[in-house]
Design an enzyme around this catalytic site. Structure first.
Site, mmCIF file in Angstrom:
data_model
loop_
_atom_site.group_PDB
_atom_site.id
_atom_site.type_symbol
_atom_site.label_atom_id
_atom_site.label_comp_id
_atom_site.label_asym_id
_atom_site.label_seq_id
_atom_site.Cartn_x
_atom_site.Cartn_y
_atom_site.Cartn_z
ATOM 1 N N ARG A 219 40.721 27.229 31.439
ATOM 2 C CA ARG A 219 42.005 26.540 31.537
ATOM 3 C C ARG A 219 41.803 25.268 32.326
ATOM 4 N NH1 ARG A 219 46.302 30.803 30.359
ATOM 5 N NH2 ARG A 219 45.034 32.028 28.925
ATOM 6 N N GLU A 221 43.969 23.404 33.534
ATOM 7 C CA GLU A 221 45.123 23.130 34.393
ATOM 8 C C GLU A 221 44.631 22.637 35.756
ATOM 9 O OE1 GLU A 221 47.510 26.899 32.475
ATOM 10 O OE2 GLU A 221 45.939 27.150 33.960
ATOM 11 N N ARG A 227 45.833 31.762 43.043
ATOM 12 C CA ARG A 227 45.723 32.721 41.952
ATOM 13 C C ARG A 227 45.287 32.106 40.627
ATOM 14 N NH1 ARG A 227 51.117 31.305 41.864
ATOM 15 N NH2 ARG A 227 51.915 31.234 39.735
ATOM 16 N N HIS A 228 44.888 30.836 40.646
ATOM 17 C CA HIS A 228 44.403 30.196 39.421
ATOM 18 C C HIS A 228 42.947 29.779 39.546
ATOM 19 C CE1 HIS A 228 48.767 29.565 38.619
ATOM 20 N NE2 HIS A 228 48.364 29.771 37.375
ATOM 21 N N GLU A 366 52.008 37.295 38.282
ATOM 22 C CA GLU A 366 51.854 37.795 36.912
ATOM 23 C C GLU A 366 50.434 38.327 36.706
ATOM 24 O OE1 GLU A 366 52.728 34.950 33.645
ATOM 25 O OE2 GLU A 366 50.965 35.836 32.669
ATOM 26 N N SER A 369 50.199 38.989 30.037
ATOM 27 C CA SER A 369 51.218 38.626 29.056
ATOM 28 C C SER A 369 50.840 39.269 27.739
ATOM 29 C CB SER A 369 51.288 37.112 28.863
ATOM 30 O OG SER A 369 51.894 36.509 29.970
ATOM 31 N N ARG A 417 42.830 38.723 38.736
ATOM 32 C CA ARG A 417 44.128 39.027 39.358
ATOM 33 C C ARG A 417 44.316 40.529 39.538
ATOM 34 N NH1 ARG A 417 48.664 34.863 36.990
ATOM 35 N NH2 ARG A 417 47.468 32.947 37.392
HETATM 36 P P1 ATP Z 1 50.405 31.803 35.018
HETATM 37 O O1 ATP Z 1 51.769 31.467 34.472
HETATM 38 O O2 ATP Z 1 50.436 32.758 36.159
HETATM 39 O O3 ATP Z 1 49.565 30.591 35.274
HETATM 40 P P2 ATP Z 1 49.783 32.274 32.247
HETATM 41 O O4 ATP Z 1 51.076 32.817 31.753
HETATM 42 O O5 ATP Z 1 49.450 30.846 32.004
HETATM 43 O O6 ATP Z 1 49.642 32.588 33.831
HETATM 44 P P3 ATP Z 1 48.475 33.753 30.204
HETATM 45 O O7 ATP Z 1 48.121 32.642 29.288
HETATM 46 O O8 ATP Z 1 49.672 34.568 29.902
HETATM 47 O O9 ATP Z 1 48.580 33.153 31.685
HETATM 48 O O10 ATP Z 1 47.165 34.659 30.391
HETATM 49 C C1 ATP Z 1 47.192 36.075 30.528
HETATM 50 C C2 ATP Z 1 46.664 36.497 31.883
HETATM 51 O O11 ATP Z 1 45.395 35.904 32.141
HETATM 52 C C3 ATP Z 1 47.516 36.047 33.046
HETATM 53 O O12 ATP Z 1 48.604 36.912 33.240
HETATM 54 C C4 ATP Z 1 46.536 36.095 34.200
HETATM 55 O O13 ATP Z 1 46.325 37.402 34.668
HETATM 56 C C5 ATP Z 1 45.254 35.624 33.531
HETATM 57 N N1 ATP Z 1 45.097 34.180 33.729
HETATM 58 C C6 ATP Z 1 45.580 33.200 32.959
HETATM 59 N N2 ATP Z 1 45.270 31.998 33.439
HETATM 60 C C7 ATP Z 1 44.567 32.202 34.563
HETATM 61 C C8 ATP Z 1 43.955 31.343 35.523
HETATM 62 N N3 ATP Z 1 44.025 30.026 35.405
HETATM 63 N N4 ATP Z 1 43.307 31.916 36.564
HETATM 64 C C9 ATP Z 1 43.240 33.261 36.685
HETATM 65 N N5 ATP Z 1 43.794 34.116 35.810
HETATM 66 C C10 ATP Z 1 44.449 33.607 34.758
HETATM 67 MG MG MG Z 2 51.522 34.554 30.825
#
Ligand code: ATP
Ligand code: MG
Length: 443
Positions: A219, A221, A227-228, A366, A369, A417
């Site tokens: 990602r 981002e 937590r990211h 979270e 998903s 996480r």
């Molecule tokens: P958040 O809104 O908390 O950034 P997300 O909704 O973008 O998460 P999803 O695309 O739904 O994340 O990904 C499913 C799962 O993968 C997340 O719930 C999380 O546990 C994990 N995850 C996603 N992005 C990240 C990240 N950048 N770092 C760590 N874990 C991640």
């Molecule tokens: Mg999500």
């Protein structure tokens, strides 16, 4: 002599009463050298614990004694000798050495303290992860992570899931192009995949029925949060002839099983970390998106409107509310507005403004998903377009929906996480060996 002879036993395997006169060899790192009046102790550490090597000066060959006293902390050695019970030593024995072999001498000073007396900053620890791993607490985290992943594989295999892998170098984004790392792929632009989503769905059209994958997601981002990560490990499943409720059940049971297995198989590591685990109670509470909005509006200064996404502070407010009510940290948020879930989430047939998407939450963040997915190509194209994406870029994916795609559902849960919330670590980087974030690309 083969290198394997350098160690006949790990520290924790030595039982003096069983060994008698048998010689043992322990190998590992010099944890400590204590040179007292008439006696010198060398403590050797391996991944299971510590062995005390005792040299009584009067009874020891002067050359051997000299070598022992000059050992530099954190050097790698092998010690061969006989074993005697010793109540005051770690693991209840001491080794009386015949031979000490220095295999690699450590430089000093060390890049960081390993005794745990001074707690180094996370950044310092990550810069010298190899040294940080010599601390019991750090090793304990990664043993638990191993146990988590083993439990995932056992659980899903038992439920009929097949482990698969999807490509990490891809031509298109999963959910739009904002958070992708572009790379050069020969003479073309490609990306590091942000999720195995599209590929695991294609496998459903292939009739694989139930699949899982444990693999990296990328990602781009620009987050700098606790937590990211920019590279994370996702545990993903996809299952045919299932709706969202079916896969939610798989998810909550899997999480409970993981906790049980960690308690059963990694209790030593939990103890080192001072963590007392409680197995989450199944079923997890289901909170609807509407209820979630109400909870936030009633308990915080925020005023959310229907259709708004839930931010960090909202998630915390809902988490606390559920925890107070149930005493449990895990819960689901269901029945989300279709507009704020990814294009592949299936709308409810009788009320298409709501989707069959869900999030599985921990009190603090979270975790996962998921959704029942759209399996009807026309509807999928409509949803892709309505999210401002171009269906042409998804042709490799859409093709799989036109020749017999069963209804299906799935989820992804972040491994880091999961481990982080289980152990209550403050920063996600603590549970990654070599984390990748905005600033960190090495080691
Ligand atoms: P958040 O809104 O908390 O950034 P997300 O909704 O973008 O998460 P999803 O695309 O739904 O994340 O990904 C499913 C799962 O993968 C997340 O719930 C999380 O546990 C994990 N995850 C996603 N992005 C990240 C990240 N950048 N770092 C760590 N874990 C991640
Ligand atoms: Mg999500």
């Amino acid at each position: 002599m083969s290198l394997a002879d350098l160690r006949t036993h790990y520290a924790s395997e030595i039982k003096p009463e069983e060994l008698g006169d048998e010689k043992v060899s322990v190998a590992g790192w010099v944890h400590e050298v204590r040179d007292l009046g008439g006696i010198c102790f060398v403590v050797i550490r391996d991944r299971t614990g510590r062995s005390q090597v005792t040299l009584v000066k009067k009874k020891t060959d002067p050359e051997l004694l000299d070598r022992a006293r000059k050992l530099v902390r954190e050097s790698v050695v092998s010690v061969t000798g006989s074993v005697k019970p010793e109540g005051k030593a770690p693991n209840g024995y001491e080794v009386i050495p015949d031979e000490i072999t220095l295999l690699n001498e450590a430089e000093s000073p060390l890049p960081m303290d390993t005794t745990g007396k001074v707690e180094a900053e996370l950044d310092t620890r990550l810069d010298s992860r190899f040294i940080d791993l010599r601390r019991e607490k750090t090793t304990a985290i990664f043993r638990i992570r191993h146990e988590v992943l083993r439990a995932v594989r056992d659980f899903l295999t038992d439920k009929g899931f097949i482990e698969t892998s999807s490509p990490k170098v891809v031509a298109t984004a999963t959910e739009g192009g904002t958070s992708l790392f572009p790379i050069t792929y020969f003479d073309r632009e490609a990306f590091l995949n942000q999720s195995p989503q599209l590929f695991k769905q294609i496998l459903m059209s292939g009739g694989m029925d139930r699949v899982f994958e444990i693999g990296p997601i990328f990602r781009a981002e620009e987050h700098d949060t606790r937590r990211h990560l920019n590279e994370a490990t996702s545990i993903d499943i996809e299952a045919s002839f299932c709706d969202h409720f079916d896969v939610m059940e798989v998810l909550e049971n899997m999480v409970a099983y993981i906790y049980e297995q960690v308690i059963e198989n990694a209790s030593d590591s939990l103890e080192v970390l001072g963590v007392e685990l409680k197995v989450p109670k199944v079923p997890f509470k289901r909170v609807t998106y509407d209820e979630a909005i109400e909870i936030v509006n009633a308990n915080t200064d925020e005023m959310l409107n229907w259709g708004d996404d839930l931010g960090t502070s909202s998630e915390h407010a809902i988490g606390e509310y559920v925890f107070k009510e149930t005493g449990e940290s895990h819960y689901f948020i269901i029945d989300w507005p279709t507009e704020i879930k990814p294009f592949y989430a299936m709308p409810y047939e009788d009320n298409p403004v709501l989707s069959k998407g869900f999030d599985m939450m921990h009190r603090t963040m979270e975790l996962s998903s998921g959704a029942q997915r759209i399996h009807i190509p026309e509807l999928l194209i409509e949803r892709i377009e309505s999210q401002g994406l171009d269906p042409e870029g998804f042709e490799f994916y859409l093709k799989a929906f036109r020749y017999g795609m069963p209804p299906h559902a799935g989820w992804g849960i972040g491994c880091e996480r999961l481990v982080m919330t289980m152990l209550g670590t403050e920063n996600i980087r603590d549970v990654v060996l070599f984390p990748r974030d905005r600033r960190r690309l090495s080691p």
